[in-house]
Design a protein around this motif. Sequence first.
Motif, PDB file in Angstrom:
ATOM      1  N   TRP A 197      12.207  51.000  53.342  1.00 47.73           N
ATOM      2  CA  TRP A 197      11.210  51.146  54.411  1.00 47.73           C
ATOM      3  C   TRP A 197      11.069  52.627  54.744  1.00 47.73           C
ATOM      4  O   TRP A 197      12.060  53.372  54.739  1.00 47.73           O
ATOM      5  CB  TRP A 197      11.657  50.424  55.690  1.00 47.73           C
ATOM      6  CG  TRP A 197      11.642  48.933  55.605  1.00 47.73           C
ATOM      7  CD1 TRP A 197      12.651  48.132  55.148  1.00 47.73           C
ATOM      8  CD2 TRP A 197      10.583  48.054  56.004  1.00 47.73           C
ATOM      9  NE1 TRP A 197      12.288  46.807  55.239  1.00 47.73           N
ATOM     10  CE2 TRP A 197      11.022  46.726  55.763  1.00 47.73           C
ATOM     11  CE3 TRP A 197       9.312  48.247  56.535  1.00 47.73           C
ATOM     12  CZ2 TRP A 197      10.235  45.610  56.037  1.00 47.73           C
ATOM     13  CZ3 TRP A 197       8.529  47.137  56.817  1.00 47.73           C
ATOM     14  CH2 TRP A 197       8.985  45.832  56.558  1.00 47.73           C
ATOM     15  N   ARG A 198       9.837  53.068  55.040  1.00 51.02           N
ATOM     16  CA  ARG A 198       9.626  54.439  55.514  1.00 51.02           C
ATOM     17  C   ARG A 198       9.623  54.396  57.037  1.00 51.02           C
ATOM     18  O   ARG A 198       8.849  53.656  57.647  1.00 51.02           O
ATOM     19  CB  ARG A 198       8.282  54.973  54.990  1.00 51.02           C
ATOM     20  CG  ARG A 198       8.021  56.423  55.360  1.00 51.02           C
ATOM     21  CD  ARG A 198       6.925  57.019  54.476  1.00 51.02           C
ATOM     22  NE  ARG A 198       5.722  56.196  54.437  1.00 51.02           N
ATOM     23  CZ  ARG A 198       4.743  56.224  55.347  1.00 51.02           C
ATOM     24  NH1 ARG A 198       4.815  57.066  56.360  1.00 51.02           N
ATOM     25  NH2 ARG A 198       3.689  55.446  55.240  1.00 51.02           N
TER      26      ARG A 198
ATOM     27  N   ALA B  10       8.380  51.134  61.228  1.00 52.47           N
ATOM     28  CA  ALA B  10       8.614  51.422  59.811  1.00 52.47           C
ATOM     29  C   ALA B  10       7.482  50.802  58.989  1.00 52.47           C
ATOM     30  O   ALA B  10       6.746  49.939  59.480  1.00 52.47           O
ATOM     31  CB  ALA B  10       9.954  50.850  59.377  1.00 52.47           C
ATOM     32  N   ARG B  11       7.354  51.278  57.752  1.00 54.01           N
ATOM     33  CA  ARG B  11       6.269  50.764  56.899  1.00 54.01           C
ATOM     34  C   ARG B  11       6.793  50.516  55.486  1.00 54.01           C
ATOM     35  O   ARG B  11       7.641  51.246  54.982  1.00 54.01           O
ATOM     36  CB  ARG B  11       5.101  51.776  56.867  1.00 54.01           C
ATOM     37  CG  ARG B  11       3.770  51.101  56.539  1.00 54.01           C
ATOM     38  CD  ARG B  11       2.580  51.973  56.930  1.00 54.01           C
ATOM     39  NE  ARG B  11       2.346  52.071  58.367  1.00 54.01           N
ATOM     40  CZ  ARG B  11       1.647  51.191  59.089  1.00 54.01           C
ATOM     41  NH1 ARG B  11       1.145  50.115  58.539  1.00 54.01           N
ATOM     42  NH2 ARG B  11       1.464  51.392  60.381  1.00 54.01           N
ATOM     43  N   ARG B  12       6.294  49.443  54.894  1.00 54.48           N
ATOM     44  CA  ARG B  12       6.640  49.096  53.508  1.00 54.48           C
ATOM     45  C   ARG B  12       5.826  49.955  52.564  1.00 54.48           C
ATOM     46  O   ARG B  12       4.629  50.188  52.803  1.00 54.48           O
ATOM     47  CB  ARG B  12       6.191  47.668  53.251  1.00 54.48           C
ATOM     48  CG  ARG B  12       7.135  46.511  53.009  1.00 54.48           C
ATOM     49  CD  ARG B  12       8.544  46.654  53.026  1.00 54.48           C
ATOM     50  NE  ARG B  12       9.133  46.656  51.705  1.00 54.48           N
ATOM     51  CZ  ARG B  12      10.376  47.037  51.471  1.00 54.48           C
ATOM     52  NH1 ARG B  12      11.166  47.470  52.425  1.00 54.48           N
ATOM     53  NH2 ARG B  12      10.860  46.991  50.262  1.00 54.48           N
ATOM     54  N   ALA B  13       6.428  50.401  51.502  1.00 53.60           N
ATOM     55  CA  ALA B  13       5.688  51.197  50.515  1.00 53.60           C
ATOM     56  C   ALA B  13       4.611  50.326  49.875  1.00 53.60           C
ATOM     57  O   ALA B  13       4.775  49.121  49.780  1.00 53.60           O
ATOM     58  CB  ALA B  13       6.637  51.696  49.454  1.00 53.60           C
TER      59      ALA B  13
ATOM     60  N   GLU C 197       8.514  55.506  60.280  1.00 55.29           N
ATOM     61  CA  GLU C 197       7.347  56.293  60.726  1.00 55.29           C
ATOM     62  C   GLU C 197       7.567  56.935  62.076  1.00 55.29           C
ATOM     63  O   GLU C 197       7.037  58.015  62.348  1.00 55.29           O
ATOM     64  CB  GLU C 197       6.119  55.376  60.849  1.00 55.29           C
ATOM     65  CG  GLU C 197       5.361  55.218  59.576  1.00 55.29           C
ATOM     66  CD  GLU C 197       4.037  54.493  59.800  1.00 55.29           C
ATOM     67  OE1 GLU C 197       3.293  54.408  58.841  1.00 55.29           O
ATOM     68  OE2 GLU C 197       3.755  54.007  60.923  1.00 55.29           O
TER      69      GLU C 197
ATOM     70  N   ALA D  82      15.939  52.154  55.960  1.00 56.42           N
ATOM     71  CA  ALA D  82      15.608  53.225  55.002  1.00 56.42           C
ATOM     72  C   ALA D  82      16.244  52.923  53.647  1.00 56.42           C
ATOM     73  O   ALA D  82      15.622  53.119  52.595  1.00 56.42           O
ATOM     74  CB  ALA D  82      16.081  54.574  55.537  1.00 56.42           C
TER      75      ALA D  82
END
Length: 270
Positions: free
Chosen positions: A195-196, A267-270, A198, A191
């Motif tokens: 990274w978001r 997690a996901r990259r912006a 999810e 974070a």
Amino acid sequence: MADSSYLLGTHAEELERLRFQHELWLPAAQAAWQRAGLKAGCSVLDVGAGPGFAALDLARRVGPGGRVLGLERSEVYVAAGRALASAAGLARLELKTCDLLQDPWPNERFNLIWCRWVAMFLPQLEPLLAGLEQCSQPGGALVLHEYVHWDSFGLHPHGEAIRRFGQACQRSFREAGGDPDVNRRLPALLAAQGWRIEALQPLQVAGMAGSIAAQWLERFVKVYGLRLQELGLWSSADAAEADAEIAAAAPQAGSFWMGPTLLELRARRA
Ligand SMILES: C[S@@+](CC[C@H](N)C(=O)[O-])C[C@H]1O[C@@H](n2cnc3c(N)ncnc32)[C@H](O)[C@@H]1O
């Protein structure tokens, strides 16, 4: 000569143990890939791929229009994985020798990054975090399957030597610079890198004596017990006690195993 690139060793028994372990965990891995949006044509990076068992399944999943690259420190495992990929005709699967802490990560961005049972062995997490960022496409997914609660490992109700075995395992990982419960730290570290997060989901295996789950954990006690003895963290008397507990465990008596709890982190990259 023993291959020192991996704490658990790269001998035939460990390779076979990883294959068995992969079979047991494959439904959980496939469900995680599905939730992350994996489909035909995707590009995937498998970080610390071992002999490539997951990478092979990922390559089947993305098909001839996709690409899978596995990074692995052990040359023995890379060679084994290449042989498996060639036998399976999976030309779009590449396995590359790479020490995640010392070597440059690929100058390439992927739709999905997959990492299972690897971060727990790394004495530093910064190179991993930097590599994940470098190799993820904008909007790309990261799925980690790493342990979060090793203390749940056990044979119940009479596994006292098995409980001590679990403690010796954790000590061995820490003494080698790793962290058995590394997924307690990774969500915050990711974070902080943008990274978001999810989804977080605990993954737990439990099974009666004689089940596939029990066979997985019994095999681990046997194979890693020898390594723990070499490390001076386990003795032949301890091993004999553990063997006796395993022999006495019976499904009709309600004996059951639990594995260390994994945490699925997506997690996901912006
Ligand atoms: C328990 S195995 C897991 C293999 C595979 N990810 C799987 O799910 O079956 C851990 C792997 O991490 C690899 N590994 C550990 N430290 C590494 C490093 N610094 N660089 C690259 N690979 C590493 C080991 O060689 C080993 O193959």
